[in-house]
Design an enzyme around this catalytic site. Structure first.
Site, PDB file in Angstrom:
ATOM      1  N   THR A  25       0.844  -1.200   0.000  1.00 42.47           N
ATOM      2  CA  THR A  25       0.000   0.000   0.000  1.00 42.47           C
ATOM      3  C   THR A  25       0.881   1.253   0.000  1.00 42.47           C
ATOM      4  OG1 THR A  25      -1.793  -1.086   1.126  1.00 42.47           O
ATOM      5  CG2 THR A  25      -1.590   1.262   1.553  1.00 42.47           C
ATOM      6  N   ASP A  35      -8.356  -1.221   5.916  1.00 46.93           N
ATOM      7  CA  ASP A  35      -8.283  -0.012   6.742  1.00 46.93           C
ATOM      8  C   ASP A  35      -7.994   1.251   5.941  1.00 46.93           C
ATOM      9  OD1 ASP A  35      -5.729  -1.259   6.205  1.00 46.93           O
ATOM     10  OD2 ASP A  35      -4.840   0.308   7.461  1.00 46.93           O
TER      11      ASP A  35
HETATM   12  N1  ASP Z   1      -3.715  -2.152   4.780  1.00 47.96           N
HETATM   13  C1  ASP Z   1      -4.071  -2.661   3.489  1.00 47.96           C
HETATM   14  C2  ASP Z   1      -5.341  -3.465   3.593  1.00 47.96           C
HETATM   15  O1  ASP Z   1      -5.517  -4.172   4.560  1.00 47.96           O
HETATM   16  C3  ASP Z   1      -3.013  -3.530   2.901  1.00 47.96           C
HETATM   17  C4  ASP Z   1      -1.643  -2.933   2.910  1.00 47.96           C
HETATM   18  O2  ASP Z   1      -1.328  -2.062   3.695  1.00 47.96           O
HETATM   19  O3  ASP Z   1      -0.842  -3.317   2.074  1.00 47.96           O
HETATM   20  O4  ASP Z   1      -6.133  -3.407   2.700  1.00 47.96           O
END
Ligand code: ASP
Length: 318
Positions: free
Chosen positions: A180, A211
């Protein structure tokens, strides 16, 4: 009149995802590519802040660089859902008056962070999801793309590995380099802004939303405390309202940015088994880059002008 000291009081931090990012699993060439990208992105964002650009523009501009790059799990290069599609989430928040915008589960929007900004500035709502968000994008004249735009071989292989693991009855260890992207800034006007954009997690099903688009979990900004963008296993970040918790510990508990971020990421989340990390900035332009995974793609330039670029745990931190 602004003094010379005020003009330099800007700061920026970014992440490109946290996870099992280990030196022995990455070619030297790929590592160099990541480092060069992170270095370039942080300098570009910092220069825009020094020129006096609004923090909101800078957050969107830098996130768009990362959305457009297949290196990260956002925009082009986003991970695949169980069905082999891409469902993207993003959010942005302005710390001056707590304005916020978010989109969840969009499949046709080239830049989800730009759409999140439009939700904030150009709709009466904070969060729009899937088809409704896409109808809004169409009405507002956004660039729409076909599913192939987001496709990459590397993420396709990650989905296949995820499915194979699950079919073998193993814990479905998805591509644990989550990937992300997020940016937080302090601009010359003294505003704190945070933004996050993601494809979510490999193999996600049933319209799962993480999140990243949830204000208070993956993203939060309040001029009275800090701006935070998170990355990691989203379910834990939602339950622990990670971004808001860090800000609240500063605002109500008198914690410093470092103390607040370390308590939440290195104590609360570790105790709960929640893998991931955050980048954050406070009103004095101090930055925090904290993660409980082996690595996190990250970079920052604080109010003193000190630059840090890192990937692995052993790399330098601010
Ligand atoms: N936090 C993101 C999610 O759970 C994934 C990530 O941070 O790569 O969708």
């Amino acid at each position: 009149m602004m003094s010379a000291a005020d003009e330099t009081r800007v700061a920026i931090a970014l992440h490109g995802g946290a996870g099992t990012i280990e030196r022995n699993a990455m070619s030297e060439e790929l590592e160099a590519t990541y480092r060069a990208f992170l270095d370039d992105a942080i300098i570009r964002g910092y220069e825009q802040l020094r020129e006096g650009r609004a923090g909101l523009d800078v957050v969107v501009n830098v996130i768009q660089l990362m959305e457009d790059s297949p290196l990260f799990n956002a925009g082009r290069g986003a991970v695949y859902t169980w069905e082999g599609a891409h469902e993207l989430d993003a959010s942005i928040m302005h710390g001056e008056n707590l304005d916020a915008g978010a989109v969840a589960g969009v499949s046709t929007v080239k830049s989800p962070i730009a759409l999140a900004r439009a939700v904030m500035e150009d709709s009466p709502h904070v969060m729009l999801a899937s088809r409704g968000a896409e109808a809004f994008a169409l009405e507002r004249g956004f660039d729409l793309v076909s599913p192939e735009y987001f496709a990459t071989e590397r993420r396709r292989e990650a989905l296949e590995a995820y499915k194979a693991n699950e079919q073998a009855g193993l814990k479905p260890e998805a591509d644990h380099k989550f990937g992300t992207v997020g940016v937080v800034v302090l601009d010359q006007a003294g505003n704190l802004i945070a933004g996050t954009s993601t494809g979510g997690m490999t193999g996600k099903r049933w319209g799962r939303i993480g999140d990243s688009p949830v204000i208070g979990a993956g993203t939060y900004a309040d001029n009275r405390s800090c701006a935070v963008s998170a990355t990691g296993h989203g379910e834990y970040f939602i339950r622990h309202t990670v971004a808001r918790d860090i800000c609240a510990r500063m605002q109500f508990g008198g914690a410093t940015l470092d103390e607040a971020a370390s308590t939440v990421v290195m104590e609360e989340l570790i105790e709960a088994d929640g893998e991931g990390g955050i980048v954050a900035v406070d009103p004095a332009g101090r930055v925090a880059l904290v993660f409980n995974t082996p690595g996190m793609y990250r970079a920052s330039i604080d109010a003193t002008g000190r630059k840090v670029v890192g990937i692995y745990g052993e790399d330098e931190t601010p």
